[in-house]
Motif scaffolding. Structure first.
Motif, PDB file in Angstrom:
ATOM      1  N   GLU A 149     -43.800  23.111  38.328  1.00  0.00           N
ATOM      2  CA  GLU A 149     -42.865  22.505  37.378  1.00  0.00           C
ATOM      3  C   GLU A 149     -43.665  21.847  36.255  1.00  0.00           C
ATOM      4  N   LYS A 150     -44.074  22.608  35.312  1.00  0.00           N
ATOM      5  CA  LYS A 150     -44.869  22.106  34.197  1.00  0.00           C
ATOM      6  C   LYS A 150     -44.022  21.828  32.960  1.00  0.00           C
ATOM      7  N   THR A 151     -42.836  22.439  32.851  1.00  0.00           N
ATOM      8  CA  THR A 151     -41.983  22.280  31.675  1.00  0.00           C
ATOM      9  C   THR A 151     -41.066  21.075  31.859  1.00  0.00           C
ATOM     10  N   SER A 152     -40.980  20.240  30.854  1.00  0.00           N
ATOM     11  CA  SER A 152     -40.138  19.045  30.918  1.00  0.00           C
ATOM     12  C   SER A 152     -38.662  19.440  30.968  1.00  0.00           C
ATOM     13  N   ASN A 153     -37.906  18.735  31.797  1.00  0.00           N
ATOM     14  CA  ASN A 153     -36.467  18.990  31.875  1.00  0.00           C
ATOM     15  C   ASN A 153     -35.755  18.635  30.569  1.00  0.00           C
ATOM     16  N   HIS A 154     -36.305  17.704  29.805  1.00  0.00           N
ATOM     17  CA  HIS A 154     -35.709  17.350  28.521  1.00  0.00           C
ATOM     18  C   HIS A 154     -35.882  18.457  27.489  1.00  0.00           C
ATOM     19  N   LEU A 155     -36.934  19.289  27.651  1.00  0.00           N
ATOM     20  CA  LEU A 155     -37.099  20.431  26.757  1.00  0.00           C
ATOM     21  C   LEU A 155     -36.178  21.581  27.158  1.00  0.00           C
ATOM     22  N   LEU A 156     -35.904  21.705  28.446  1.00  0.00           N
ATOM     23  CA  LEU A 156     -35.023  22.777  28.921  1.00  0.00           C
ATOM     24  C   LEU A 156     -33.552  22.476  28.653  1.00  0.00           C
ATOM     25  N   GLY A 157     -33.220  21.198  28.446  1.00  0.00           N
ATOM     26  CA  GLY A 157     -31.826  20.833  28.168  1.00  0.00           C
ATOM     27  C   GLY A 157     -31.086  20.363  29.409  1.00  0.00           C
ATOM     28  N   PRO A 158     -29.891  19.840  29.229  1.00  0.00           N
ATOM     29  CA  PRO A 158     -29.131  19.320  30.379  1.00  0.00           C
ATOM     30  C   PRO A 158     -28.643  20.440  31.283  1.00  0.00           C
ATOM     31  N   LYS A 159     -28.611  20.159  32.584  1.00  0.00           N
ATOM     32  CA  LYS A 159     -28.122  21.125  33.567  1.00  0.00           C
ATOM     33  C   LYS A 159     -26.785  20.632  34.126  1.00  0.00           C
ATOM     34  N   PRO A 160     -25.911  21.560  34.502  1.00  0.00           N
ATOM     35  CA  PRO A 160     -24.597  21.142  35.043  1.00  0.00           C
ATOM     36  C   PRO A 160     -24.746  20.482  36.410  1.00  0.00           C
ATOM     37  N   PHE A 161     -23.813  19.597  36.712  1.00  0.00           N
ATOM     38  CA  PHE A 161     -23.809  18.886  37.989  1.00  0.00           C
ATOM     39  C   PHE A 161     -22.364  18.744  38.456  1.00  0.00           C
ATOM     40  N   PRO A 162     -22.126  18.696  39.770  1.00  0.00           N
ATOM     41  CA  PRO A 162     -20.753  18.542  40.280  1.00  0.00           C
ATOM     42  C   PRO A 162     -20.289  17.086  40.185  1.00  0.00           C
ATOM     43  N   LEU A 163     -18.988  16.908  40.279  1.00  0.00           N
ATOM     44  CA  LEU A 163     -18.392  15.582  40.164  1.00  0.00           C
ATOM     45  C   LEU A 163     -18.834  14.654  41.286  1.00  0.00           C
ATOM     46  N   ASP A 164     -18.941  15.177  42.516  1.00  0.00           N
ATOM     47  CA  ASP A 164     -19.312  14.299  43.625  1.00  0.00           C
ATOM     48  C   ASP A 164     -20.727  13.762  43.468  1.00  0.00           C
ATOM     49  N   ARG A 165     -21.633  14.541  42.843  1.00  0.00           N
ATOM     50  CA  ARG A 165     -22.988  14.039  42.603  1.00  0.00           C
ATOM     51  C   ARG A 165     -22.974  12.940  41.544  1.00  0.00           C
ATOM     52  N   LEU A 166     -22.155  13.108  40.507  1.00  0.00           N
ATOM     53  CA  LEU A 166     -22.025  12.074  39.479  1.00  0.00           C
ATOM     54  C   LEU A 166     -21.557  10.755  40.076  1.00  0.00           C
ATOM     55  N   LEU A 167     -20.528  10.812  40.918  1.00  0.00           N
ATOM     56  CA  LEU A 167     -19.990   9.593  41.516  1.00  0.00           C
ATOM     57  C   LEU A 167     -20.987   8.964  42.481  1.00  0.00           C
ATOM     58  N   ALA A 168     -21.743   9.780  43.212  1.00  0.00           N
ATOM     59  CA  ALA A 168     -22.733   9.248  44.146  1.00  0.00           C
ATOM     60  C   ALA A 168     -23.812   8.468  43.405  1.00  0.00           C
ATOM     61  N   ILE A 169     -24.286   9.008  42.279  1.00  0.00           N
ATOM     62  CA  ILE A 169     -25.295   8.294  41.473  1.00  0.00           C
ATOM     63  C   ILE A 169     -24.681   7.051  40.836  1.00  0.00           C
ATOM     64  N   PHE A 170     -23.433   7.164  40.378  1.00  0.00           N
ATOM     65  CA  PHE A 170     -22.761   6.027  39.741  1.00  0.00           C
ATOM     66  C   PHE A 170     -22.680   4.832  40.681  1.00  0.00           C
ATOM     67  N   TYR A 171     -22.274   5.070  41.931  1.00  0.00           N
ATOM     68  CA  TYR A 171     -22.134   3.964  42.878  1.00  0.00           C
ATOM     69  C   TYR A 171     -23.488   3.374  43.265  1.00  0.00           C
ATOM     70  N   CYS A 172     -24.566   4.123  43.041  1.00  0.00           N
ATOM     71  CA  CYS A 172     -25.901   3.591  43.329  1.00  0.00           C
ATOM     72  C   CYS A 172     -26.430   2.728  42.185  1.00  0.00           C
ATOM     73  N   VAL A 173     -26.133   3.079  40.943  1.00  0.00           N
ATOM     74  CA  VAL A 173     -26.717   2.364  39.798  1.00  0.00           C
ATOM     75  C   VAL A 173     -25.868   1.192  39.335  1.00  0.00           C
ATOM     76  N   VAL A 174     -24.562   1.188  39.617  1.00  0.00           N
ATOM     77  CA  VAL A 174     -23.722   0.093  39.159  1.00  0.00           C
ATOM     78  C   VAL A 174     -24.044  -1.150  39.965  1.00  0.00           C
ATOM     79  N   ASP A 175     -23.926  -2.299  39.323  1.00  0.00           N
ATOM     80  CA  ASP A 175     -24.345  -3.553  39.958  1.00  0.00           C
ATOM     81  C   ASP A 175     -23.442  -3.967  41.102  1.00  0.00           C
TER      82      ASP A 175
END
Length: 445
Positions: A355-381
């Protein structure tokens, strides 16, 4: 005031004090006064006053009864959660502490009427007694025969008593299906912009001129009137932000006539305050502390584009941060970033050599809704329940084009999204919620 209140049965000085305390509500006060009639005469059995929140219903009724020195009982259905508490409070206010003790432990409506008639025979009414019931729409959740009985209490108790119901809903939605005595209706409309200007300008600060405070209220209403007509909320916002409005005056950078300079100073703070209208997510002290902290960090954010200064609700900011992390971090790294007890993971195995190429150069990748909510509940205070409000804020982010939905609407699995904002933008958003987003990005390890 259009014309002073006049009634032959009441003292002119008292009526003058009532009129002075009821700005922009002279018409409603005059109507209510005419329905009351002479103090010793029988008033209409029941009056139904309705209007939106903070339109002066309770204030007008309380002021008139207090200033005219009329016997009354003020009952809140929010506090009186049972019929027994309501009956006890009425007797306590009208007849004293001994009267409330006459009620049995679980009084029925007939017990209340019987005891009320006994007390009236001991002390006949020399003038009309008034029973004011606030939040009267909650009566519909009590006994079905309570509301019809209160509307004709004058007939049942054989006493000169009038029941005044205060409600935020119209009578057509209030009327019971079984039918009842029809009360007289009085509508309290919302305050107009000019009326709000007149009322709020009376709260002028003693250290500044009344004209300056009137100009400040005019600016405040210009921002908030389209989204908020609530007098109490506007008064709270006016008191909360006036010190910020006067900062250029205290520092000697502007004079009271320089309204344009004062407006440029207060404008960004009023826009931030729009996020808390009706919500009160923070207290007044916390709001002032946040304002001071943001001023210290303003230099770091000042170099960003105007696009980065967009205002979002508190949880929408964390949802956007979570979506950015989900778009630019591989899914296998979530356990490393967001799980506290993930065990020891060697850096050589965590970072793949290919993995030598930066993910920011490759662009955003799709993600499912349940992964978004799982990260959200981890980062919110704080702990957040998965309510409809959270899901509606995700839809709002899609509407604002901060998120893009990937796939077809008719797909059977959960929807997938991609985050479309830039790194500078998400860093600016993260600073406003005191979150170090770079610390959680795979490319910056």
């Amino acid at each position: 005031m259009t014309a002073p209140l006049q009634h032959p049965g009441y003292d002119e000085e008292k009526l003058l004090r009532v009129a002075e305390k009821l700005p922009c509500r002279e018409v409603q006060a005059r109507t209510l006064l005419s329905l009351m009639g002479e103090p010793h005469q029988n008033c209409y059995p029941s009056i139904f006053i309705y209007g939106h929140r903070a339109t002066g219903k309770s204030y007008v009724v309380h002021t008139m009864l207090k200033e005219l020195e009329l016997p009354h009982a003020i009952i809140s259905c929010v506090e009186c959660i049972s019929v027994a508490l309501l009956f006890e409070q009425v007797l306590l206010s009208l007849f004293g502490t001994e009267a409330a003790g006459l009620l049995p432990r679980s009084p029925s409506l007939s017990d209340f009427v019987r005891i009320y008639r006994q007390l009236c025979s001991r002390s006949p009414a020399k003038q009309t007694r008034y029973i004011v019931i606030e939040k009267a729409e909650l009566l519909r959740e009590m006994d079905s025969n309570l509301l019809p009985a209160l509307l004709r209490l004058q007939e049942l108790a054989e006493d000169n008593v009038s029941v005044i119901l205060l409600s935020e809903i119209v009578w057509d939605k209030f009327r019971p299906n079984t039918g009842c005595f029809e009360p007289l209706l009085i509508h309290f409309p919302d305050y107009s912009k000019d009326e709000l200007q007149q009322i709020l300008s009376e709260d002028s600060h003693p250290s500044y001129s009344a004209d300056l405070y009137s100009d400040y209220i005019n600016i405040l209403l210009g921002v908030f009137y389209s989204v908020c007509r609530d007098l109490r909320e506007l008064r709270h916002l006016a008191a909360l932000n006036f010190s910020k409005f006067c900062e250029p005056l205290e520092e000697g950078k502007a004079k009271e006539k320089d309204v344009h300079k004062l407006w440029r100073n207060i404008e960004p703070h009023l826009k931030k305050a729009m996020q808390t209208v009706y919500l009160r997510e923070v207290s007044s002290v916390q709001w002032e502390q946040l304002q001071q902290m943001e001023e210290k960090e303003a230099g770091a954010i000042r170099g960003l584009s105007a696009y980065s200064h967009v205002e979002l609700p508190y949880y929408s900011k964390f949802l956007l941060i979570a979506s950015y992390l989900a778009s630019y971090n591989p899914a296998r790294t979530d356990r490393r970033f967001f799980l506290k007890h993930h065990g020891k993971i060697k850096k050589t195995s965590f970072l793949k050599k290919h993995e030598k190429t930066s993910n920011h150069l490759l662009g955003p990748k799709p993600f499912p809704l349940d992964r978004l909510l799982a990260i959200f509940y981890c980062v919110v205070d704080s702990r957040v329940a998965p309510t409809a409000s959270i899901f509606s804020q995700i839809s709002s982010l899609v509407t604002l084009q901060f998120l893009t939905r990937v796939g077809h609407d008719d797909q059977l699995d959960s929807p997938k999204y991609k985050c479309t904002v830039t790194l500078d933008f998400i860093q600016a958003i993260s600073r406003t919620v005191k979150f170090d987003v770079v610390k959680y990005l795979y490319d910056f390890l």
